[in-house]
Design a protein around this motif. Structure first.
Motif, PDB file in Angstrom:
ATOM      1  N   ARG A  10       0.849  -1.189   0.000  1.00 14.96           N
ATOM      2  CA  ARG A  10       0.000   0.000   0.000  1.00 14.96           C
ATOM      3  C   ARG A  10       0.886   1.242   0.000  1.00 14.96           C
ATOM      4  NH1 ARG A  10      -5.146   1.540   1.325  1.00 14.96           N
ATOM      5  NH2 ARG A  10      -5.745  -0.601   1.797  1.00 14.96           N
ATOM      6  N   GLN A  15      -3.815   0.872  -2.837  1.00 15.83           N
ATOM      7  CA  GLN A  15      -3.383  -0.511  -2.701  1.00 15.83           C
ATOM      8  C   GLN A  15      -2.767  -0.955  -4.018  1.00 15.83           C
ATOM      9  OE1 GLN A  15      -3.917  -2.098   0.298  1.00 15.83           O
ATOM     10  NE2 GLN A  15      -2.880  -3.985  -0.270  1.00 15.83           N
ATOM     11  N   HIS A  18      -2.398  -6.898  -4.145  1.00 20.64           N
ATOM     12  CA  HIS A  18      -3.442  -7.544  -3.368  1.00 20.64           C
ATOM     13  C   HIS A  18      -3.171  -9.048  -3.311  1.00 20.64           C
ATOM     14  CE1 HIS A  18      -6.138  -3.944  -3.937  1.00 20.64           C
ATOM     15  NE2 HIS A  18      -5.418  -3.856  -5.052  1.00 20.64           N
ATOM     16  N   THR A  54       3.690  -4.452   2.619  1.00 19.49           N
ATOM     17  CA  THR A  54       2.762  -4.165   3.709  1.00 19.49           C
ATOM     18  C   THR A  54       2.374  -5.458   4.415  1.00 19.49           C
ATOM     19  OG1 THR A  54       1.905  -2.284   2.447  1.00 19.49           O
ATOM     20  CG2 THR A  54       0.544  -3.093   4.270  1.00 19.49           C
TER      21      THR A  54
END
Length: 236
Positions: A10, A15, A18, A54
Motif C-alpha cells: 500500500r 493498494q 493484493h 505491507t
C-alpha cells in the motif's frame, strides 16, 4: 526457488498489490506479465529487497533477499538497465561490483565476453547504445554465477540477433537447473522461451500456471494477455 506469498503493498490510500502469490521454480523460465501499473515492478523490488511489503513474504531460497549471505551468487537481477554511472567504463563498473560482492575479478572478462561486450570494456557507459546498456546490465546480473535470474525487460533495445542470443541464454540457464523470472511486454518472445506464466492485473494475479494452460482457448499468449487483463481492469 523464488517464492511470493500473500504479498500486499500500500502507498498511502492506494493498494498496489493484493494478496499476490506465485512461485518461480528451478529448471524453468517463468514469465511475469501485466499491463503498465499492474504492480510488476513493485513485486520485483520487494523480492530484491529494494522495498518493503505491507503484508506477505517474498523469499529467495526460503530467505528474504536482505538475509542472503551471498546475494549476488544467489540471484542476479536487472531492473533498470545497466545500473552503471555514465562516466564509468564497463570494465570499471563490473570490477567495482565484483569487489563489493567478493566475486573473483576473472569474472569481469568472462561476462563481458559472454554478453558480447569483450571489445567495449574500456568504453564509458555514457557512450553505449540502449542495446549495449542492456547487455551490460545482463553482465552485472551474471557476474556472481547466480542460481536465479530476475530480469525486467531484458530484450529492450536489442537487435534481432541480440534477442535470439538472450533467448538462448535464458533457456540455457533454466535447462542447467537455474531459475529465471522474466518480465517483458514482448509476448512473442516470451512465448518462445517461457515454461510458466504469471499474469498480473490491477495488483492481483489473474492467471498462473503452465504456458499451455494460460493460453488454452486463446490463439496466442498475446490474445490471452488482453482477454484476461482487459476483463480484470474493467471490473476494478
Amino acid at each position: 526457488m523464488l517464492s511470493i506469498t500473500g504479498l500486499a503493498k500500500r502507498h498511502g490510500p492506494h493498494q498496489v498489490l493484493h494478496d499476490v502469490t506465485f512461485h518461480a521454480l528451478p529448471g524453468r523460465v517463468t514469465a511475469f506479465l501485466g499491463p503498465n501499473g499492474a504492480g510488476k515492478s513493485s513485486t520485483l523490488r520487494i523480492l530484491l529487497g529494494l522495498d518493503r511489503a505491507t503484508a506477505g513474504t517474498a523469499l529467495v531460497d526460503g530467505r528474504p533477499y536482505r538475509a542472503l549471505r551471498d546475494p549476488l551468487r544467489t540471484v542476479g537481477s536487472m531492473l533498470d538497465g545497466p545500473g552503471a554511472h555514465r562516466s564509468r567504463t564497463a570494465r570499471n563498473h563490473l570490477s567495482w561490483v565484483a569487489r563489493a560482492a567478493g566475486v573473483p575479478q576473472r569474472r569481469v572478462d568472462e561476462v563481458l565476453a559472454q554478453v558480447g561486450l569483450a571489445g567495449a570494456g574500456r568504453t564509458r557507459v555514457g557512450r553505449f547504445s540502449l542495446g549495449m546498456g542492456q547487455r551490460l546490465g545482463l553482465a552485472t546480473a551474471l557476474l556472481g554465477e547466480p542460481r536465479a535470474l530476475v530480469l525486467d525487460e531484458p530484450v529492450n533495445g536489442l537487435d534481432p540477433e541480440g534477442i535470439r542470443w538472450i533467448r538462448g541464454l535464458l533457456r540455457g540457464h533454466a535447462d542447467a537447473g537455474g531459475t529465471v523470472l522474466l518480465s517483458s511486454h514482448l509476448m512473442g518472445e516470451v512465448a518462445g522461451v517461457a515454461d510458466d506464466v504469471v499474469l498480473l492485473a490491477g495488483g492481483r494475479v489473474v492467471a498462473a500456471g503452465l504456458l499451455t494452460d494460460v493460453t488454452a482457448g486463446h490463439a496466442s499468449l498475446e490474445d490471452a494477455f488482453f482477454a484476461l487483463t482487459t476483463t480484470t481492469e474493467a471490473t476494478r
